[in-house]
Design a protein around this motif. Structure first.
Motif, PDB file in Angstrom:
ATOM      1  N   UNK A 100      51.408  14.120 -23.027  1.00 41.23           N
ATOM      2  CA  UNK A 100      51.669  14.759 -21.726  1.00 41.23           C
ATOM      3  C   UNK A 100      50.436  14.718 -20.848  1.00 41.23           C
ATOM      4  N   UNK A 101      49.270  14.755 -21.476  1.00 42.74           N
ATOM      5  CA  UNK A 101      48.036  14.742 -20.694  1.00 42.74           C
ATOM      6  C   UNK A 101      47.154  13.574 -21.130  1.00 42.74           C
ATOM      7  N   UNK A 102      47.535  12.349 -20.753  1.00 44.34           N
ATOM      8  CA  UNK A 102      46.712  11.197 -21.146  1.00 44.34           C
ATOM      9  C   UNK A 102      45.371  11.233 -20.440  1.00 44.34           C
ATOM     10  N   UNK A 103      44.357  10.813 -21.167  1.00 43.16           N
ATOM     11  CA  UNK A 103      43.005  10.825 -20.610  1.00 43.16           C
ATOM     12  C   UNK A 103      42.536   9.395 -20.384  1.00 43.16           C
ATOM     13  N   UNK A 104      41.564   9.245 -19.490  1.00 42.28           N
ATOM     14  CA  UNK A 104      41.009   7.922 -19.236  1.00 42.28           C
ATOM     15  C   UNK A 104      39.519   7.910 -19.489  1.00 42.28           C
TER      16      UNK A 104
END
Ligand code: FAD
Lengths: 257, 413
Positions: A36-40
């Motif tokens: 739900x909260x993909x990070x980069x």
């Protein structure tokens, strides 16, 4: 499943300005289905292009600032090693299959896999969690529209193929809501051991303007000699000839095998 | 087999009688053979026999000759051998042996092939051609080692001196590890890959594991330099051919000279046969009906000569081909516009094209210029498509379609 999308320093092929590579935008789309909260993560001198990734669905972006021309690999490896040793380790790392506007060798994910000692899968077009906890099912693009469905144990690095679903549209509000965390390169313990930091991406070289070179012509392999002409065969005979020709040349194989 | 070409100057020299103090004289009666020039003479018989294109089917039997002065290729040579059984079939280019053998190679060049379905693709041949080029570079004496996942035929003709078959059905990680073993053992001067699919994957795995740079997607390769584009095709870099290279498609010429021996190679390279991270692998074949025309490898196409389009669509599905059409058909709304093949439709990259009732207008032929195999079914013997085709059938497409459908159903059961 915690997912990190690696964002490269990409330049638009037409204007040459920094932008977000389409493959990485597609990777964000795949990541958003799993997390739900993909990070980069972006390592490089500026985040001008990469920050658009927040608008395509990333919820947070870590930027490690390095100087122009510096090899980003030690910083990426160091950052990810830290994350893997942290209390909520990421399970999946997504990259584009080739860079854009740089040397375009597509080798960075492999060097990273070597440095982190993780398995790597190339050319993913669809990703979903496996039935067993801690596994992942990845569809890899192959020639002629075929797919290879691989079940792999996490954590894993995957590169994304252009045939993956199109990216989510860019939304300005989403980009403003996204969290941008800046880090200084010297704060990251460089995880670089021997191999990965010394591996040059390309040998020593001199750049020069590109010269277009024609590709080989694809001509038919038939000369007049092997030309086989059949005038007015019975339809059944014609059908047999066609299938025999296809099978002889390895185009298709018919029948129950 | 061919006679030796006469050298008139040398003959004259042997007939000259030089006597001190007198003018040189010619003794024309002297019948001694002069030194031969070494250049072989043309054999018109041989060329004539090779240009035999077939015999007329209807009417009184008459031979047809193709005198377009094409170079004699291997197929012609084989036919020629049949035409004149007294001749040594391999002596087509005099002075060259029938089989090229490299016994003690000075160095080796690896060509990593895909060989999908147990056949060499065009791209595989190009990679072998590039490897051959590098093996013969400089003083030559190198051997090409073809490395592929299963055994394939025709490797010798494509230029491989040695053959190394890897364990079958392996994942890229295992193939890369096996390759690494072979690289450590044989120390190849170059390792060449195709910049496509699994080969491109294995190339990068190998580069990362041996810690050497990979020169990817080479656009131009000679013995002295390899060139690749960078910065989205705005700049390029060229260097002396490095150790690891992947070749772009249609960039290197396939090998076409004397067949090499393709001897199986004995290596003690241990084959590591497990990949701990991969739990299962399953191949899902593509559905040609859903593929875009530009991606597919086999197109079944209908033109104005086809009237039953429901049967045509069923046939395309049964033949596992992607349906295509000519412009007339698309204009009439009988097939969707995406199916149009040709200059104003899709230019195909397919290997094979089956044209049912298509005349072969120039605009249509442009779209299939890249197809290696073309099959035409047309009622008109003089249609351009019949001339372009490798298999041409002069028959009503409306009769051939049900016959094909029937034959396919018989094969299924
Ligand atoms: C600017 C321009 C662009 C164009 N671009 C394209 C393009 O991209 N693609 C394209 O396809 N066309 C294009 N065309 C049109 C092209 O010139 C031809 O008109 C078209 O390709 C002809 O299609 P056809 O072969 O199906 O029809 P026809 O020319 O009518 O040919 C029908 C063929 O079927 C045969 N036939 C008839 N009945 C039977 C039967 N029962 N069984 C077997 N054979 C039979 C006939 O002998 C004939 O050879 C373009 C034209 C122009 C001017």
């Amino acid at each position: 499943m915690k997912t990190i999308v690696l964002l490269s320093e990409a330049n638009d092929p037409i204007s040459g300005r920094p932008h977000l590579s389409r493959l990485e935008a597609q990777a964000i789309g795949l990541a958003a289905n799993l997390d739900k909260t993909p990070q980069g993560l972006h390592v490089g001198p500026s985040e001008e292009g990469a920050s658009a990734a927040l608008g395509h669905g990333l919820s947070g972006l870590d930027v490690v600032e390095t100087s122009v021309g510096e090899d980003p690999l030690p910083a990426i490896a160091g950052f990810l090693k830290n994350a893997l040793n942290g209390n909520e380790p990421p399970a999946l790392f997504l990259c584009g299959r080739r860079g854009e506007g740089g040397l375009e060798t597509g080798i960075v994910p492999y060097l990273l896999a070597e440095a982190l000692d993780l398995p790597i899968l190339a050319d993913a077009v669809a990703i979903r969690p496996g039935e067993v906890q801690g596994t992942l099912v990845v569809d890899q693009a192959m020639a002629k529209g075929a797919r290879r469905r691989v079940t792999v144990r996490l954590p894993v690095i995957a590169t994304v193929h252009a045939l993956a679903p199109p990216p989510q549209p860019f939304a300005y509000g989403r980009m403003r809501r996204g969290e941008l965390r800046r880090h200084r390169a010297d704060m990251i313990p460089a995880a670089a051991t021997s191999a990965e930091s010394t591996t040059p991406v390309v040998g020593s070289h001199e750049e020069r303007p590109h010269r277009a070179r024609p590709k080989l012509m694809r001509t038919s392999g038939t000369s007049a000699g092997s030309h086989n002409l059949h005038v007015g065969p019975e339809p059944d005979e014609a059908a047999r000839l066609i299938l025999a020709y296809l099978e002889e040349n390895g185009i298709r194989r018919y029948g129950n095998d | 087999m061919s006679r030796i070409r006469k050298d008139p100057r040398a003959e004259r020299a042997t007939k000259t009688v030089a006597e001190a103090g007198r003018r040189p004289r010619l003794n024309l009666g002297r019948r001694e053979a002069g030194p031969a020039s070494g250049r072989p003479r043309r054999d018109p018989w041989r060329e004539w026999a090779a240009s035999l294109a077939g015999e007329t089917v209807i009417g009184p039997e008459r031979k047809r000759y193709d005198r377009s002065q094409r170079q004699m290729n291997r197929a012609d040579a084989a036919r020629f051998a049949r035409a004149r059984p007294g001749l040594d079939a391999t002596d087509i280019s005099p002075g060259q042996p029938a089989l090229r053998v490299v016994d003690e190679p000075a160095f080796v060049v690896f060509a990593v092939l895909e060989a999908a379905g147990g056949r060499l693709s065009r791209f595989d041949r190009q990679v072998l051609g590039a490897a051959r080029l590098l093996a013969d570079a400089g003083d030559g004496g190198g051997a090409v080692v073809a490395i592929m996942p299963e055994s394939v035929e025709g490797l010798g003709e494509a230029g491989a001196d040695r053959v190394f078959a890897m364990p079958e059905a392996a994942t890229p990680a295992i193939r890369a590890a096996t390759l690494r073993g072979a690289v450590d053992e044989l120390c190849p001067r170059h390792v060449l890959f195709a910049e496509d699919g699994d080969s491109a994957d294995i190339a990068r795995r190998l580069a990362a594991s041996v810690g050497e740079p990979l020169f990817a997607d080479v656009e131009h390769l000679t013995a002295r330099q390899a060139v690749r584009a960078i910065r989205s095709g705005r700049a390029e870099i060229g260097l002396a051919p490095p150790r690891l290279m992947s070749i772009g498609e249609d960039r290197a010429k396939p090998y076409e000279a004397v067949p090499c021996e393709a001897r199986p190679l004995e290596t003690s390279a241990p084959s590591r046969l497990d990949d701990p991270a991969i739990l299962s692998v399953e191949i899902i074949p593509g559905d040609p009906a859903k593929l875009a025309l530009s991606e597919t490898d086999f197109v079944v196409s209908a033109g104005n000569g086809v009237s039953d389009f429901a049967a045509f669509r069923d046939l395309a599905a049964a033949m596992k081909g992607t349906p295509g059409a000519s412009r007339v058909v698309c204009d009439a709304g009988l097939m969707p516009r995406q199916a149009q093949v040709g200059a104003s439709g899709t230019v195909l990259a397919a290997d094979c094209y089956l044209a049912l009732g298509i005349s072969g207008a120039p605009q249509h032929l442009q779209g299939i210029a890249g197809c290696e195999h073309v099959i035409a079914v047309n009622t008109d013997l003089h249609a351009a498509m019949i001339e372009r085709a490798g298999l041409a059938i002069v028959q009503d497409a409306q009769l051939v379609m049900p016959a094909l459908q029937k034959l396919l159903q018989e094969r299924e059961t």
